[in-house]
Structure formats: C-alpha cells, structure tokens
Design an enzyme around this catalytic site. Structure first.
Site, mmCIF file in Angstrom:
data_model
loop_
_atom_site.group_PDB
_atom_site.id
_atom_site.type_symbol
_atom_site.label_atom_id
_atom_site.label_comp_id
_atom_site.label_asym_id
_atom_site.label_seq_id
_atom_site.Cartn_x
_atom_site.Cartn_y
_atom_site.Cartn_z
ATOM 1 N N LYS A 78 0.815 -1.222 0.000
ATOM 2 C CA LYS A 78 0.000 0.000 0.000
ATOM 3 C C LYS A 78 0.845 1.267 0.000
ATOM 4 O O LYS A 78 0.470 2.255 -0.616
ATOM 5 C CB LYS A 78 -1.010 0.007 1.152
ATOM 6 N N ARG A 131 -6.898 2.796 10.311
ATOM 7 C CA ARG A 131 -6.645 1.394 10.650
ATOM 8 C C ARG A 131 -7.866 0.717 11.247
ATOM 9 O O ARG A 131 -7.846 -0.481 11.513
ATOM 10 C CB ARG A 131 -5.518 1.294 11.668
ATOM 11 N N ARG A 178 12.004 -8.660 3.423
ATOM 12 C CA ARG A 178 12.095 -7.214 3.207
ATOM 13 C C ARG A 178 13.272 -6.592 3.957
ATOM 14 O O ARG A 178 13.502 -6.884 5.126
ATOM 15 C CB ARG A 178 10.787 -6.578 3.690
ATOM 16 N N ARG A 218 13.490 -4.387 9.147
ATOM 17 C CA ARG A 218 12.777 -3.587 10.131
ATOM 18 C C ARG A 218 12.557 -4.426 11.389
ATOM 19 O O ARG A 218 12.356 -5.629 11.313
ATOM 20 C CB ARG A 218 11.439 -3.116 9.556
ATOM 21 N N ARG A 252 0.777 -8.885 13.493
ATOM 22 C CA ARG A 252 0.288 -7.743 12.722
ATOM 23 C C ARG A 252 -0.818 -8.175 11.768
ATOM 24 O O ARG A 252 -1.776 -7.440 11.532
ATOM 25 C CB ARG A 252 1.439 -7.087 11.965
#
Ligand SMILES: [Zn+2]
Length: 219
Positions: free
Chosen positions: A18, A93, A127, A160, A171
């Site tokens: 996104k 959210r 990632r 991260r 998450r």
C-alpha cells in the site's frame, strides 16, 4: 465529464504494497501522499509532543490510541490544500478512525489491496530497508545490486524491527480483526475498490489506474 479530485485511502495487510502503490498513485495524479508509518516515524524522530507520546506506545507494543493517531493525521491534513486531493496509506486502521477521517476530509475512493496471509509473510520476511533513505528492497523479488547496500544512496540495508515471523503473524491478526472491517464501512459509503495485490508492483498499479479511470479519476 469533469475530473474528480482524488481523496483516496489505501488499505491492506502489511506487505500488500500500500505504501508503494500510494506513492505511485500520488505521483501520477500529482497530489501529496501521506504515509501514516513514515509520518509517525518522522514525529518520533523530531521529538514533537505527539512524537514522544507515540514513541511510548510503539516502544511498549501497545496499540496507539485512536485519539492520538487521529490528531497526528488531522494536523498533517490541515497543512494541505484538500481541494487539490491527496492519497493516504496506513491510515485509517479501524472504523473509528475512518469515521473521524470522513469528518475532516470526505473520502471518495478506498482501495483495498488484497493478498493472502502466506504471501504477506513471504514478502515481509524478505524485506530490507535502507537506514538512510528508507528505500525498501526484497531479498529475492527486488534485490539491491550490491548485497546489503542501498542502490540509491549507498546506505546500509536492515530488516525492520517488526519484520520478525512472530510479529508479522501478530500484525496480520490485528489487521484481520481491526482493519478488515473497513471493507464493509467503505462499501456502505459506496467508495470501495478491491484490487488483487499479488502481482508485481507495475501490474497492480496499472490495474488500479484502469479501474479508477472507469470511476472518473483521470490523471
Ligand atoms: Zn538509501
């Protein structure tokens, strides 16, 4: 038909792209992109009053309260000329935040990026991000030319902190429970557009452009 101004939000699970699609969309339509994640990190880095509060919540793993999140986003929106449009990603959210947002700036397009959990896990575990310029790479999908080094600025690439398997699962759970009800909310508002986000970035983006073009959003 006159052109419609983009008052758009993008939502989807972590790893759905996104942020990337939001940036592409904002560039194509020449409107500001507001990425909630980057905005919160900037507030924390600048040690604003809200940034200090955010840091406490983020550091403790407790969900940041709606009031605080709403305040940070509202501040940012107030600095923009809303008549020119914008693209928001990473916010809202949940339905409460969406309701607040609609009072500040009426949303006329909500893009849901849909990917299976398995794909989200695959993307997030691979990632890495540049510590200097925040450019994101994927170890197998979009690897940097030199391993561990940002191709744009030469900065170091790091995972991260929240991209561990356990936190990714958490998450995703939070997304399904808290954020997915936005589908119903925005459908009722008549602004929902669902896009399958599994393909490579340029294909997903072309699909978005094609579909929103039919809705009267032309760059
Ligand atoms: Zn970099």
């Amino acid at each position: 038909m006159s052109k419609k101004t983009l008052h758009a939000v993008l939502f989807g699970p972590p790893g759905s792209g996104k942020g990337t699609q939001g940036q592409l969309l904002a560039d194509r339509f020449d409107v500001p992109q507001i990425g909630a994640g980057e905005l919160f990190r900037a507030e924390i880095a600048e040690k604003t009053v809200q940034g200090k509060l955010l840091k406490e919540y983020v550091g403790s793993g407790v969900l940041v309260p709606d009031e605080l999140v709403n305040a940070v986003i509202t501040n940012q929106l107030k600095q923009l000329d809303l008549r020119k449009g914008f693209v928001l990603d990473g916010y809202p959210r949940n339905v409460e935040q969406a309701t607040h947002l609609n009072r500040v700036a009426k949303i006329n397009l909500a893009i849901q990026l849909k990917i299976p959990d398995k794909e989200a896990v695959r993307r997030l575990t691979g990632r890495v991000q540049c510590v200097e310029c925040e450019q994101v790479y994927h170890l197998t999908d979009t690897p940097p030319i030199k391993p561990g080094i940002c191709a744009l600025c030469g900065g170091k690439l790091k995972k991260r902190n929240d991209d561990t398997k356990e936190l990714i699962r958490k998450r995703l759970e939070t997304f399904h429970f808290m954020t997915e009800p936005l589908v119903t909310y925005y459908r009722q508002q008549g602004v929902l557009l669902t896009i399958t986000g599994e393909q490579a970035i340029p294909y997903v983006f072309e699909e978005i452009i094609k579909r929103i073009g039919k809705l009267g959003f032309k760059s």
